[in-house]
Design an enzyme around this catalytic site. Structure first.
Site, PDB file in Angstrom:
ATOM      1  CE  LYS A  75     -78.453 -21.812  -3.447  1.00  0.00           C
ATOM      2  NZ  LYS A  75     -79.397 -22.082  -2.332  1.00  0.00           N
ATOM      3  CD  GLU A 117     -81.405 -19.162  -1.864  1.00  0.00           C
ATOM      4  OE1 GLU A 117     -81.093 -19.719  -2.947  1.00  0.00           O
ATOM      5  OE2 GLU A 117     -81.340 -19.735  -0.767  1.00  0.00           O
ATOM      6  CG  ASP A 139     -78.173 -18.357  -1.879  1.00  0.00           C
ATOM      7  OD1 ASP A 139     -78.395 -17.252  -1.339  1.00  0.00           O
ATOM      8  OD2 ASP A 139     -78.208 -19.442  -1.257  1.00  0.00           O
ATOM      9  CE  LYS A 184     -81.400 -23.160   3.108  1.00  0.00           C
ATOM     10  NZ  LYS A 184     -80.264 -22.257   3.381  1.00  0.00           N
ATOM     11  CE  LYS A 191     -74.847 -21.115  -1.472  1.00  0.00           C
ATOM     12  NZ  LYS A 191     -75.892 -20.584  -0.573  1.00  0.00           N
ATOM     13  CB  SER A 209     -76.352 -25.156  -3.876  1.00  0.00           C
ATOM     14  OG  SER A 209     -75.776 -23.964  -3.397  1.00  0.00           O
ATOM     15  CG  ASP A 257     -82.079 -19.301   2.674  1.00  0.00           C
ATOM     16  OD1 ASP A 257     -82.571 -19.675   3.742  1.00  0.00           O
ATOM     17  OD2 ASP A 257     -81.017 -19.817   2.231  1.00  0.00           O
ATOM     18  N   GLY A 260     -81.524 -26.482   1.206  1.00  0.00           N
ATOM     19  CA  GLY A 260     -80.709 -27.529   1.814  1.00  0.00           C
ATOM     20  C   GLY A 260     -79.666 -26.923   2.717  1.00  0.00           C
TER      21      GLY A 260
END
Ligand code: OSB
Ligand code: MG
Length: 368
Positions: A161, A214, A189, A263, A163, A135, A239, A291
């Site tokens: 991934k 996400e 995400d 998660k 952000k 991430s 998520d 995570g």
């Protein structure tokens, strides 16, 4: 098992680099660890709550408070118990899933160590290593982002991934695609940074062949995700909205997600996380392990979970050195883009006493 007590331990772990998301920047991880002591064994739990209530309503001081004032005393009333009895015993207390998850993890670890069984075996793992993604936080420039992604690709991560947030979405995705090509598994995400009014804008990500987007919308806007999913071609993954197996079933029925990030802390524990996995598998919905910048303790348990059959996408289970210069356990090291699933009893790892002491800021012992 008969519990004799629980130690709450706060540690402070500097991150190797600031981690910026749409909700804030983490430079150091303030983690609450639990050590459950029974007649037969000890067990470790890691609470994934962050220092402020920005990812979810939970935060680490609140978790420590609810654990010491309500959750741990509630277990004391039970005398003997096993990990399956923890969630029912804590059910009268609303919310606080990350705090509950940490306590259940510690009891489960103690129980499995006493019985000589591994977490992976207990949860139903079918692999002895798992493919790993990474991430990548929001950066101050696209150049800086390309350097960071290049480093992770060179290290062997099999999925990236990014952000995103308004103002940092189409351009960084385009730049990463242009530099690293169409073959790199790429996803984004948003951590709830957009609204339904951004639907047309989010459709601009469609041409980049992303694996998923996400949690673009608010945690409570499950219906909004279903509406968005009808318009954009990037698969929607949830998520923050998935707080239980029932929430996962509901979101899937509504058409709000085609993929789920699992998660354990967010859903109240590893046993509920397995139920989320089971619900998704029954619907043919792929899952992957999220995570929360865990230490080696939480990472060990996450890697065991990620070895279940429905985890068909690489997770945010990165190597220890992506987060910390020195971990409190033996480090998880990436090998050919994978991490090994611990096979020893319980979570399969334990803190290195000196490393743990060096980062400890506070301890509290609660007798049961
Ligand atoms: O939304 O997945 C998230 C970290 C902290 C809080 C929320 C999230 C994340 C990450 C990092 O994306 C995942 C990791 O590498 O641990
Ligand atoms: Mg997320």
């Amino acid at each position: 098992m008969k519990l004799s007590g629980v130690e709450l331990r706060r540690i402070q772990m500097p991150l190797v680099a600031p981690f910026r998301t749409s909700f804030g920047t983490e430079t150091s991880r303030d983690v609450l660890l639990l050590r459950v002591v029974t007649g037969e064994a000890e067990g470790w739990g890691e609470c994934v709550a962050l220092s402020g209530p920005l990812y979810s309503s939970e935060y680490v001081d609140a978790a420590a408070d609810v654990l010491s004032r309500f959750l741990i005393p509630a277990l004391a009333a039970h005398g003997r118990l096993d990990a399956n009895a923890v969630a029912p015993a804590l059910a009268p207390f609303k919310g606080h899933r990350m705090a509950k998850a940490a306590l259940e993890m510690a009891v489960l670890d103690a129980e499995l160590r006493a019985e000589g069984r591994s977490m992976a075996r207990e949860l139903g793992a079918v692999r002895d290593r798992v493919p790993c993604g990474v991430s990548v936080g929001i950066m101050s420039s696209v150049g800086e982002l390309l350097d960071a992604v290049g480093g992770y690709v060179d290290a062997g991560y099999v999925r990236v991934k990014l952000k995103i947030q308004p103002g940092w979405d189409v351009e960084p995705v385009r730049a990463v695609r242009e530099r690293f090509g169409d073959d790199v598994l790429l996803q984004v995400d948003a951590n709830t940074a957009y609204t339904r009014a951004d639907t047309r804008h989010l459709a601009r990500l469609d041409p980049f062949g992303l694996l998923l987007i996400e949690q673009p919308l608010d945690e409570e806007d499950v219906l909004g995700h279903a509406e968005l999913a009808k318009v954009i071609s990037t698969p929607v993954c949830l998520d923050e909205s998935i707080t239980s197996a029932r929430a996962a079933a509901d979101a899937i029925s509504l058409g709000a997600c085609a993929i789920v990030n699992v998660k354990p802390g967010r859903v109240g524990g590893y046993l509920e996380a397995r139920r989320v996995h089971d619900v998704c598998a029954a619907h043919g919905v792929p899952v992957w392990c999220g995570g929360m910048l865990e230490t080696g303790l939480g990472r060990a348990a996450n890697v065991a979970l990620a070895a279940l059959p429905g985890f068909t996408l690489p997770g945010d289970t990165s190597a220890s050195d992506r987060y910390y210069r020195t971990d409190i356990t033996a480090p998880f090291v990436l090998e050919d883009g994978h991490l090994p699933v611990p096979a020893a009893p319980g979570i399969g790892v334990e803190p290195i006493p000196g490393e743990l002491e060096a980062v400890t800021t506070k301890t509290q012992w609660l007798s049961l």
